[in-house]
Scaffold this active site. Structure first.
Site, PDB file in Angstrom:
ATOM      1  N   ASP A  88     -40.114  31.867   4.289  1.00  0.00           N
ATOM      2  CA  ASP A  88     -40.197  30.673   3.436  1.00  0.00           C
ATOM      3  C   ASP A  88     -41.595  30.602   2.806  1.00  0.00           C
ATOM      4  O   ASP A  88     -42.403  29.752   3.170  1.00  0.00           O
ATOM      5  CB  ASP A  88     -39.894  29.441   4.324  1.00  0.00           C
ATOM      6  CG  ASP A  88     -39.950  28.135   3.554  1.00  0.00           C
ATOM      7  OD1 ASP A  88     -39.845  28.154   2.317  1.00  0.00           O
ATOM      8  OD2 ASP A  88     -40.108  27.078   4.217  1.00  0.00           O
ATOM      9  N   HIS A 100       0.849  -1.206   0.000  1.00  0.00           N
ATOM     10  CA  HIS A 100       0.000   0.000   0.000  1.00  0.00           C
ATOM     11  C   HIS A 100       0.877   1.246   0.000  1.00  0.00           C
ATOM     12  O   HIS A 100       1.995   1.224   0.534  1.00  0.00           O
ATOM     13  CB  HIS A 100      -0.902   0.005   1.255  1.00  0.00           C
ATOM     14  CG  HIS A 100      -2.136   0.852   1.082  1.00  0.00           C
ATOM     15  ND1 HIS A 100      -2.108   2.224   1.164  1.00  0.00           N
ATOM     16  CD2 HIS A 100      -3.429   0.532   0.826  1.00  0.00           C
ATOM     17  CE1 HIS A 100      -3.338   2.705   0.956  1.00  0.00           C
ATOM     18  NE2 HIS A 100      -4.168   1.692   0.755  1.00  0.00           N
ATOM     19  N   GLY A 101       0.357   2.342  -0.546  1.00  0.00           N
ATOM     20  CA  GLY A 101       1.055   3.633  -0.465  1.00  0.00           C
ATOM     21  C   GLY A 101       1.115   4.086   0.994  1.00  0.00           C
ATOM     22  O   GLY A 101       0.196   3.793   1.770  1.00  0.00           O
ATOM     23  N   ASP A 102       2.158   4.801   1.367  1.00  0.00           N
ATOM     24  CA  ASP A 102       2.306   5.158   2.782  1.00  0.00           C
ATOM     25  C   ASP A 102       1.383   6.299   3.209  1.00  0.00           C
ATOM     26  O   ASP A 102       1.353   6.681   4.372  1.00  0.00           O
ATOM     27  CB  ASP A 102       3.771   5.515   3.103  1.00  0.00           C
ATOM     28  CG  ASP A 102       4.276   6.709   2.301  1.00  0.00           C
ATOM     29  OD1 ASP A 102       3.482   7.275   1.514  1.00  0.00           O
ATOM     30  OD2 ASP A 102       5.460   7.066   2.461  1.00  0.00           O
ATOM     31  N   THR A 119       2.979   8.355  -4.429  1.00  0.00           N
ATOM     32  CA  THR A 119       3.455   9.173  -5.556  1.00  0.00           C
ATOM     33  C   THR A 119       2.704  10.498  -5.589  1.00  0.00           C
ATOM     34  O   THR A 119       1.483  10.514  -5.790  1.00  0.00           O
ATOM     35  CB  THR A 119       3.211   8.426  -6.893  1.00  0.00           C
ATOM     36  OG1 THR A 119       3.710   7.104  -6.751  1.00  0.00           O
ATOM     37  CG2 THR A 119       3.880   9.132  -8.052  1.00  0.00           C
TER      38      THR A 119
HETATM   39  C1  SPV Z   1     -37.609  22.758   4.012  1.00  0.00           C
HETATM   40  O1  SPV Z   1     -36.534  22.354   4.487  1.00  0.00           O
HETATM   41  O2  SPV Z   1     -37.740  23.862   3.502  1.00  0.00           O
HETATM   42  C2  SPV Z   1     -38.785  21.893   4.042  1.00  0.00           C
HETATM   43  C3  SPV Z   1     -38.909  20.880   5.100  1.00  0.00           C
HETATM   44  O3  SPV Z   1     -39.660  22.087   3.236  1.00  0.00           O
HETATM   45  S1  SPV Z   1     -39.852  21.592   6.359  1.00  0.00           S
HETATM   46  O4  SPV Z   1     -39.169  22.812   6.782  1.00  0.00           O
HETATM   47  O5  SPV Z   1     -39.927  20.624   7.431  1.00  0.00           O
HETATM   48  O6  SPV Z   1     -41.158  21.907   5.833  1.00  0.00           O
HETATM   49 MG    MG Z   2     -39.502  23.845   2.146  1.00  0.00          MG
END
Ligand code: SPV
Ligand code: MG
Length: 431
Positions: A204, A89-91, A122
């Protein structure tokens, strides 16, 4: 005639490998152990060639007498079976996680008087370039995209974790642990709508538009090779979704998960505390079918996410939707819950699996976080997504450091909480 054994994982033979073979030939008959794909994905990210092709490649090398399939990374299977007089094996394996493999090989050899030969690893520009080329190839869309489907065949449970930037992508890409002789790493990345939005300081609610989400994906793709599962929110209008499927596919994203909600989407972790509308089975099925019709490769997956348990519509509704969306062409089902107790998730998985043993099931155990991957596997789950843990780990650390600097009028007091930049940049590859 004495025998000399060495293990190979590569699909790109360079001077270093040829040197090992040349050295090995001096001691006797040369046997190569080709790590199986199933074993290799635990430790290595470079497999652009399936094991059958790698075995053929090694067989054709001058000086190689035999190639055998190796299933155990620790080499217990091959060394016990073939009892080679020498292992070569390589070291380079003296340092890092591979040193436990070395220790184990030394132990195995000592049991019957075998010997270890280590040759200087190498390192030259040609070898570095060959390794770099292998990584770059794996990052190409045609390799990255199909890797999720392959991992679903190779892994009992595919584990994905959230990435929302190049740096978090690198953490997912490179974090590798060894525990009791078993290696583990994340298989894939989840580009969460929640974390991507939060990182931009936005709610979100599908406010961060697709161009911005693609920008995040591109940042991650620039520096990683692992497959990407995109949180596609509701998928938007069907007329838009079909274009986005094409774009994602072209970029090399492996899967998009879309949820059966409509109108102003809010994060599922709010459940029924906020106004959210579930899409009809007909509309959502039509969206999935349109997406499947639009895609051009066999690799890309469209996974349907069911919000019935989140919106308290009951198990029957969740199951009815799961079978309907599957029939519409969905390549997988994500079932979500915001209960700490996993009972309803398990019930769903068990009932779904009774009638469908193939369609992958995806879970996001943010609330039901006591369940291990092994328990999920017993209930037929195929993909586990850790959807937001990296961001939730970083945020309190950053907030507390900011407060402490304000309190002390200097940064010395927070020093112990900070990683030196020279350690952080070890993650970053240089060309
Ligand atoms: C997200 O990670 O944006 C998801 C998963 O949609 S949750 O936040 O659990 O809805
Ligand atoms: Mg999401």
């Amino acid at each position: 005639m004495k025998t000399v054994f060495t293990s190979f994982t590569t699909d790109n033979i360079h001077e270093g490998h040829l040197n090992i073979i040349r050295e090995a030939q001096k001691y006797g008959k040369v046997i190569i152990g080709a790590l199986s794909d199933r074993t290799l994905v635990r430790i290595n990210r470079y497999t652009t060639m399936p094991q059958e092709e790698r075995i053929n490649l090694y067989r054709q090398l001058r000086g190689v007498d035999d190639v055998v399939l190796q299933e155990d990374l620790m080499s217990n299977d091959v060394i016990k079976r073939y009892r080679p007089d020498y292992v070569i094996h390589g070291d380079n394996w003296k340092i890092g996680v591979e040193s436990v493999i070395r220790d184990n090989v030394i132990q195995l050899l000592s049991e019957y008087g075998g010997q270890l030969i280590e040759v200087p690893y190498t390192v030259n520009d040609a070898v570095k370039k060959a390794d770099q080329r292998m990584i770059e190839r794996l990052a190409m869309p045609e390799y990255r995209r199909k890797r999720l489907k392959r991992l679903l065949e190779l892994r009992p449970v595919v584990k994905a974790i959230e990435a929302h930037s190049g740096l978090t992508g690198l953490i997912v890409e490179k974090t590798l642990i060894e525990r009791n002789g078993e290696f583990d790493q994340f298989d894939a990345m989840w580009v969460s709508s929640l974390c991507d939005s939060t990182d931009k300081g936005k709610p979100d609610i599908e406010l961060v538009d697709i161009s911005s989400r693609l920008r995040t994906i591109d940042d991650i793709m620039e520096v990683t090779t692992k497959p990407i599962i995109l949180d596609g929110d509701t998928g938007g209008l069907t007329e838009h979704f079909v274009y986005n499927v094409r774009t994602l596919e072209r970029m090399g994203v492996s899967a998009v998960i879309i949820e059966d909600k409509t109108g102003l989407k809010k994060n599922s972790l709010f459940g029924t505390e906020v106004q959210q509308t579930q899409d009809s089975i007909e509309n959502f099925s039509a969206k999935i079918a349109a997406g499947k019709k639009a895609q051009l490769t066999e690799d890309f997956m469209i996974i349907a996410r069911i919000e019935s348990l989140i919106l308290e519509q009951g198990m029957e509704d969740a199951l009815l939707r799961a079978f309907s969306f599957r029939d519409a062409g969905a390549d997988g089902i994500m079932i979500h819950s915001r209960k700490k107790d996993p009972t309803e998730i398990f019930e769903f998985c068990d009932k779904f699996r009774k009638k469908d043993s193939n369609t992958p099931i995806v879970v996001v155990p943010t609330s039901f976080n006591s369940v291990t991957e092994e328990e999920f596997e017993k209930h037929g789950v195929n993909i586990v997504i850790y959807a937001n843990q990296l961001m939730r780990a970083a945020f309190p650390a950053m907030k507390s450091v900011a407060e402490e600097i304000l309190r002390c009028h200097r940064a010395q007091e927070v020093d112990a909480q900070l990683m030196p930049f020279k350690d952080i940049i070890t993650l970053i590859d240089e060309l």
